[in-house]
Design a protein around this motif. Structure first.
Motif, mmCIF file in Angstrom:
data_model
loop_
_atom_site.group_PDB
_atom_site.id
_atom_site.type_symbol
_atom_site.label_atom_id
_atom_site.label_comp_id
_atom_site.label_asym_id
_atom_site.label_seq_id
_atom_site.Cartn_x
_atom_site.Cartn_y
_atom_site.Cartn_z
ATOM 1 N N PHE A 49 52.246 15.074 135.110
ATOM 2 C CA PHE A 49 53.442 15.618 134.478
ATOM 3 C C PHE A 49 53.954 16.756 135.359
ATOM 4 C CE2 PHE A 49 50.543 13.828 131.435
ATOM 5 C CZ PHE A 49 51.355 12.938 130.747
ATOM 6 N N ARG A 50 55.202 16.663 135.759
ATOM 7 C CA ARG A 50 55.763 17.587 136.749
ATOM 8 C C ARG A 50 56.299 18.869 136.116
ATOM 9 N NH1 ARG A 50 60.296 15.669 138.739
ATOM 10 N NH2 ARG A 50 60.522 14.218 137.046
ATOM 11 N N PHE A 51 56.327 19.897 136.927
ATOM 12 C CA PHE A 51 56.907 21.187 136.559
ATOM 13 C C PHE A 51 58.105 21.429 137.466
ATOM 14 C CE2 PHE A 51 52.671 21.442 134.973
ATOM 15 C CZ PHE A 51 52.752 22.222 133.831
ATOM 16 N N SER A 52 59.115 22.100 136.930
ATOM 17 C CA SER A 52 60.274 22.410 137.765
ATOM 18 C C SER A 52 60.046 23.717 138.511
ATOM 19 C CB SER A 52 61.557 22.470 136.932
ATOM 20 O OG SER A 52 61.418 23.409 135.895
ATOM 21 N N ARG A 53 59.463 24.689 137.849
ATOM 22 C CA ARG A 53 59.178 25.983 138.469
ATOM 23 C C ARG A 53 58.194 26.732 137.570
ATOM 24 N NH1 ARG A 53 61.727 28.484 142.456
ATOM 25 N NH2 ARG A 53 61.496 30.717 142.632
ATOM 26 N N GLY A 54 57.243 27.387 138.161
ATOM 27 C CA GLY A 54 56.272 28.142 137.360
ATOM 28 C C GLY A 54 55.568 27.234 136.367
ATOM 29 N N THR A 55 55.635 27.626 135.086
ATOM 30 C CA THR A 55 55.008 26.807 134.040
ATOM 31 C C THR A 55 56.046 26.106 133.181
ATOM 32 O OG1 THR A 55 54.863 28.731 132.581
ATOM 33 C CG2 THR A 55 52.916 28.233 133.927
ATOM 34 N N ALA A 56 57.268 25.977 133.696
ATOM 35 C CA ALA A 56 58.330 25.254 132.981
ATOM 36 C C ALA A 56 58.292 23.785 133.386
ATOM 37 C CB ALA A 56 59.696 25.856 133.307
ATOM 38 N N PHE A 57 58.140 22.918 132.400
ATOM 39 C CA PHE A 57 58.104 21.493 132.682
ATOM 40 C C PHE A 57 59.455 21.017 133.211
ATOM 41 C CE2 PHE A 57 54.541 21.702 129.725
ATOM 42 C CZ PHE A 57 53.626 20.867 130.346
ATOM 43 N N ALA A 58 59.416 20.024 134.090
ATOM 44 C CA ALA A 58 60.642 19.371 134.556
ATOM 45 C C ALA A 58 61.269 18.654 133.357
ATOM 46 C CB ALA A 58 60.326 18.387 135.678
ATOM 47 N N PRO A 59 62.574 18.398 133.397
ATOM 48 C CA PRO A 59 63.237 17.735 132.260
ATOM 49 C C PRO A 59 62.540 16.422 131.859
ATOM 50 C CG PRO A 59 64.862 18.507 133.832
ATOM 51 C CD PRO A 59 63.517 18.721 134.468
ATOM 52 N N GLY A 60 62.245 16.308 130.578
ATOM 53 C CA GLY A 60 61.628 15.105 130.031
ATOM 54 C C GLY A 60 60.111 15.066 130.123
ATOM 55 N N GLU A 61 59.524 15.921 130.940
ATOM 56 C CA GLU A 61 58.071 15.858 131.152
ATOM 57 C C GLU A 61 57.287 16.402 129.956
ATOM 58 O OE1 GLU A 61 56.430 14.490 134.356
ATOM 59 O OE2 GLU A 61 58.297 13.591 133.663
ATOM 60 N N GLU A 62 57.816 17.415 129.297
ATOM 61 C CA GLU A 62 57.115 17.962 128.138
ATOM 62 C C GLU A 62 57.022 16.913 127.031
ATOM 63 O OE1 GLU A 62 57.117 21.904 125.268
ATOM 64 O OE2 GLU A 62 58.625 21.720 126.847
ATOM 65 N N GLN A 63 58.094 16.163 126.814
ATOM 66 C CA GLN A 63 58.074 15.107 125.793
ATOM 67 C C GLN A 63 57.113 13.985 126.187
ATOM 68 O OE1 GLN A 63 60.872 16.390 127.137
ATOM 69 N NE2 GLN A 63 61.716 17.491 125.403
ATOM 70 N N ARG A 64 57.090 13.655 127.472
ATOM 71 C CA ARG A 64 56.169 12.626 127.954
ATOM 72 C C ARG A 64 54.717 13.054 127.736
ATOM 73 N NH1 ARG A 64 54.619 10.082 132.479
ATOM 74 N NH2 ARG A 64 54.779 11.904 133.805
ATOM 75 N N LEU A 65 54.434 14.334 128.061
ATOM 76 C CA LEU A 65 53.080 14.868 127.857
ATOM 77 C C LEU A 65 52.727 14.857 126.377
ATOM 78 C CD1 LEU A 65 50.450 16.221 128.730
ATOM 79 C CD2 LEU A 65 51.682 18.412 128.746
ATOM 80 N N ARG A 66 53.659 15.243 125.532
ATOM 81 C CA ARG A 66 53.418 15.246 124.085
ATOM 82 C C ARG A 66 53.059 13.833 123.605
ATOM 83 N NH1 ARG A 66 54.528 19.252 120.922
ATOM 84 N NH2 ARG A 66 55.999 20.179 122.373
ATOM 85 N N GLY A 67 53.782 12.825 124.079
ATOM 86 C CA GLY A 67 53.480 11.441 123.711
ATOM 87 C C GLY A 67 52.098 11.012 124.172
ATOM 88 N N PHE A 68 51.757 11.356 125.408
ATOM 89 C CA PHE A 68 50.444 11.025 125.970
ATOM 90 C C PHE A 68 49.339 11.678 125.129
ATOM 91 C CE2 PHE A 68 46.866 11.652 128.847
ATOM 92 C CZ PHE A 68 46.778 10.437 129.505
#
Length: 156
Positions: A49-68
């Motif tokens: 799951f990718r991050f855009s900067r620091g500890t902010a997830f890239a767009p859509g990645e937080e939802q993908r991680l939540r599903g996983f």
């Protein structure tokens, strides 16, 4: 000449063993399908799951991680290994700290979704020590290294 009636032969009822065989075949297929789904759910998986900067997830990645993590939460026989990563450029100590923060962000989400702490076997960072295969030092490659990997593991 007398008219003869056309008679159809009487149909014979199907033997009971035919019905029994059909029921057993259906049950076998259905059981195999269910066991197949259960087996797939228990297979170890690794996702990044990718991050855009620091500890902010890239767009859509937080939802993908939540599903996983929701899938993992539904199966108490699965544990998690959460590993944070960064690029290879910059201060190694700062990269290690940032990768640890990324792993902690994923671990915190797992806890929020109800995954008990004892099912998280590892949550930590490795900095830039484990780049994906074929990575180079370009800006794009460094961005691709900003990730957290989550691996499901069968518990004993």
């Amino acid at each position: 000449m007398p008219e003869t009636a056309l008679t159809q032969p009487k149909s014979q009822p199907l033997p009971r063993r035919f019905f029994l065989g059909a029921v057993l075949a259906g049950a076998t297929i259905a059981g195999g399908t269910v066991l197949g789904f259960i087996g797939v759910g228990q297979q170890p998986r690794t996702e990044s799951f990718r991050f855009s900067r620091g500890t902010a997830f890239a767009p859509g990645e937080e939802q993908r991680l939540r599903g996983f993590l929701n899938e993992a939460a539904a199966n108490p026989r699965l544990g998690l290994r959460i590993t944070g990563h960064t690029g290879t450029s910059g201060d190694p100590d700062a990269n290690l700290a940032l990768s640890t923060e990324r792993a902690e962000a994923a671990r915190s989400m797992a806890a929020t979704l109800g995954i008990p702490e004892d099912r998280v076997l590892f949550a930590g960072g490795v900095g830039g020590a484990n780049p994906p295969p074929g990575s180079d030092d370009t800006r794009e490659a460094q961005r691709a290294m900003a990730r957290v990997t989550v691996q499901t593991v069968r518990l004993p």
